[in-house]
Design a protein around this motif. Structure first.
Motif, PDB file in Angstrom:
ATOM      1  N   UNK A  15       0.830  -1.213   0.000  1.00 29.71           N
ATOM      2  CA  UNK A  15       0.000   0.000   0.000  1.00 29.71           C
ATOM      3  C   UNK A  15       0.865   1.264   0.000  1.00 29.71           C
ATOM      4  N   UNK A  16       1.754   1.328  -0.986  1.00 30.87           N
ATOM      5  CA  UNK A  16       2.747   2.410  -1.027  1.00 30.87           C
ATOM      6  C   UNK A  16       2.132   3.779  -1.318  1.00 30.87           C
ATOM      7  N   UNK A  17       1.051   3.828  -2.086  1.00 30.69           N
ATOM      8  CA  UNK A  17       0.415   5.122  -2.368  1.00 30.69           C
ATOM      9  C   UNK A  17      -0.280   5.636  -1.110  1.00 30.69           C
ATOM     10  N   UNK A  18      -1.031   4.762  -0.460  1.00 28.11           N
ATOM     11  CA  UNK A  18      -1.761   5.118   0.754  1.00 28.11           C
ATOM     12  C   UNK A  18      -0.824   5.661   1.832  1.00 28.11           C
ATOM     13  N   UNK A  19       0.393   5.110   1.911  1.00 28.39           N
ATOM     14  CA  UNK A  19       1.332   5.511   2.960  1.00 28.39           C
ATOM     15  C   UNK A  19       2.389   6.490   2.460  1.00 28.39           C
ATOM     16  N   UNK A  20       2.126   7.140   1.348  1.00 28.00           N
ATOM     17  CA  UNK A  20       3.050   8.158   0.841  1.00 28.00           C
ATOM     18  C   UNK A  20       3.071   9.368   1.759  1.00 28.00           C
ATOM     19  N   UNK A  21       4.024  10.249   1.518  1.00 23.52           N
ATOM     20  CA  UNK A  21       4.102  11.479   2.308  1.00 23.52           C
ATOM     21  C   UNK A  21       2.878  12.355   2.030  1.00 23.52           C
ATOM     22  N   UNK A  22       2.608  13.258   2.938  1.00 21.12           N
ATOM     23  CA  UNK A  22       1.450  14.142   2.793  1.00 21.12           C
ATOM     24  C   UNK A  22       1.545  14.986   1.523  1.00 21.12           C
ATOM     25  N   UNK A  23       2.754  15.430   1.182  1.00 17.60           N
ATOM     26  CA  UNK A  23       2.933  16.236  -0.022  1.00 17.60           C
ATOM     27  C   UNK A  23       2.655  15.429  -1.293  1.00 17.60           C
ATOM     28  N   UNK A  24       3.114  14.180  -1.310  1.00 10.83           N
ATOM     29  CA  UNK A  24       2.869  13.327  -2.476  1.00 10.83           C
ATOM     30  C   UNK A  24       1.382  13.053  -2.656  1.00 10.83           C
ATOM     31  N   UNK A  25       0.692  12.791  -1.568  1.00  6.50           N
ATOM     32  CA  UNK A  25      -0.742  12.547  -1.647  1.00  6.50           C
ATOM     33  C   UNK A  25      -1.489  13.806  -2.089  1.00  6.50           C
ATOM     34  N   UNK A  26      -1.044  14.955  -1.597  1.00  8.65           N
ATOM     35  CA  UNK A  26      -1.677  16.221  -1.985  1.00  8.65           C
ATOM     36  C   UNK A  26      -1.519  16.469  -3.476  1.00  8.65           C
ATOM     37  N   UNK A  27      -0.366  16.091  -4.018  1.00 11.36           N
ATOM     38  CA  UNK A  27      -0.116  16.256  -5.450  1.00 11.36           C
ATOM     39  C   UNK A  27      -1.066  15.391  -6.276  1.00 11.36           C
ATOM     40  N   UNK A  28      -1.303  14.164  -5.831  1.00  9.35           N
ATOM     41  CA  UNK A  28      -2.234  13.265  -6.523  1.00  9.35           C
ATOM     42  C   UNK A  28      -3.661  13.786  -6.393  1.00  9.35           C
ATOM     43  N   UNK A  29      -3.969  14.287  -5.213  1.00 10.97           N
ATOM     44  CA  UNK A  29      -5.342  14.718  -4.908  1.00 10.97           C
ATOM     45  C   UNK A  29      -5.797  15.879  -5.776  1.00 10.97           C
ATOM     46  N   UNK A  30      -4.862  16.664  -6.284  1.00 15.05           N
ATOM     47  CA  UNK A  30      -5.205  17.818  -7.110  1.00 15.05           C
ATOM     48  C   UNK A  30      -6.012  17.437  -8.346  1.00 15.05           C
ATOM     49  N   UNK A  31      -5.850  16.187  -8.786  1.00 14.55           N
ATOM     50  CA  UNK A  31      -6.531  15.743 -10.004  1.00 14.55           C
ATOM     51  C   UNK A  31      -7.981  15.339  -9.768  1.00 14.55           C
ATOM     52  N   UNK A  32      -8.424  15.385  -8.509  1.00 13.20           N
ATOM     53  CA  UNK A  32      -9.765  14.898  -8.189  1.00 13.20           C
ATOM     54  C   UNK A  32     -10.625  16.006  -7.593  1.00 13.20           C
ATOM     55  N   UNK A  33     -11.892  15.967  -7.937  1.00 14.75           N
ATOM     56  CA  UNK A  33     -12.822  16.999  -7.477  1.00 14.75           C
ATOM     57  C   UNK A  33     -13.466  16.659  -6.138  1.00 14.75           C
ATOM     58  N   UNK A  34     -13.410  15.374  -5.749  1.00 15.11           N
ATOM     59  CA  UNK A  34     -13.983  15.024  -4.445  1.00 15.11           C
ATOM     60  C   UNK A  34     -13.162  13.918  -3.777  1.00 15.11           C
ATOM     61  N   UNK A  35     -13.289  13.857  -2.466  1.00 13.30           N
ATOM     62  CA  UNK A  35     -12.506  12.948  -1.630  1.00 13.30           C
ATOM     63  C   UNK A  35     -12.780  11.481  -1.965  1.00 13.30           C
TER      64      UNK A  35
END
Length: 283
Positions: free
Chosen positions: A201-221
């Motif tokens: 589960x490497x994506x789930x446990x990524x750093x907060x900055x890495x997850x924030x970068x991925x999250x930018x592509x999505x409109x909802x949680x």
């Protein structure tokens, strides 16, 4: 603290000869090398490149970007043995960051090796540690090696009890730092109280900055969480296919088979936490 001050402080911490050290070896390495040097075997010729890639990928975060100037992690590889070390930094403002960084490196190395059908087992401990370009003379390494050889048993990297206590204490007082690295999603414990680094589960446990970068592509949680799960499970199932092959290969080997049966159960728990009650996050 300015960059040069921090760099100097980290160097001085190493000079104190107290470090947190991870020691890992690769299961079945003798057979891996035998296959590699066999001129009739073509399937395993990329083994050396696989190990180099796993190392370089695990160290990417400290070789690039803002961490590259600090020499945060020392490492050595000899045959099937790998060591990573960071300054213990007890009582220093960067103590938590050092430990979290080591967990991230160890997790990345484990994952990249397993994705390439190589299965490391190891230990992480703290204590006296001298390391230079030619040698390691280390209490920490001995303790980590003992954990690997006596307690890990399965393809996992086990934490010394002292480090487990420190992590729990840090979670009380340095929670934001640990969340920044994703450490609370990287460390799990089993029913017997053995704590180890979760390689999956490497994506789930990524750093907060890495997850924030991925999250930018999505409109909802909800869509974001669904995509993280999808990506992680794609990798999880890739490793699971390799493990299934190992189960078939060692089906008559009473010593080796349980190691891959355990790993399969851990993988299935990462895919679906309801599939087993043997594992939980430490923090």
């Amino acid at each position: 603290m300015q960059d040069e001050e921090l760099k100097d402080a980290i160097s001085k911490e190493f000079d104190k000869k107290r470090a947190v050290v991870a020691f890992l070896d690769i299961l079945g390495f003798k057979d891996i090398v035998r296959k590699y040097v066999n001129p009739k075997n073509h399937e395993d010729k990329k083994t050396l490149e696989d190990i180099k890639f796993a190392l370089n990928d695990a160290l990417k975060q400290i070789r690039e970007g803002p961490y590259s100037k600090y020499n945060l992690v020392k490492y050595k590889i000899f045959s099937d043995s790998t060591s990573f070390s960071v300054p213990e930094g007890r009582g220093q403002p960067y103590e938590t960051s050092m430990l979290c960084m080591l967990m991230t490196v160890v997790k990345g190395y484990n994952f990249q090796l397993m994705l390439r059908d190589k299965y490391p087992r190891g230990g992480i401990a703290t204590g006296f540690h001298h390391e230079d370009e030619n040698m390691i003379f280390s209490e920490s390494l001995i303790k980590a090696y003992t954990l690997e050889s006596e307690k890990a048993i399965y393809p996992r990297t086990v934490l010394d009890e002292e480090l487990v206590k420190r992590l729990k204490k840090m979670w009380k007082y340095q929670k934001n730092t640990m969340k920044l690295f994703g450490t609370h999603k990287q460390i799990i414990t089993d029913k017997k109280g053995t704590t180890f680094v979760n390689p999956f589960n490497v994506i789930y446990s990524s750093s907060r900055d890495q997850l924030a970068s991925i999250k930018k592509s999505f409109t909802n949680e909800k869509d974001f969480v669904k995509e993280v799960r999808r990506l992680d499970n794609w990798y999880n199932f890739e490793v699971l296919k390799n493990v299934e092959n190992k189960l078939e290969e060692y089906k008559d080997d009473e010593d080796v088979l349980p190691k891959y049966e355990w790993l399969k159960e851990l993988l299935q728990w990462n895919i679906d936490p309801e599939s087993s009650n043997k594992f939980e996050y430490l923090l």
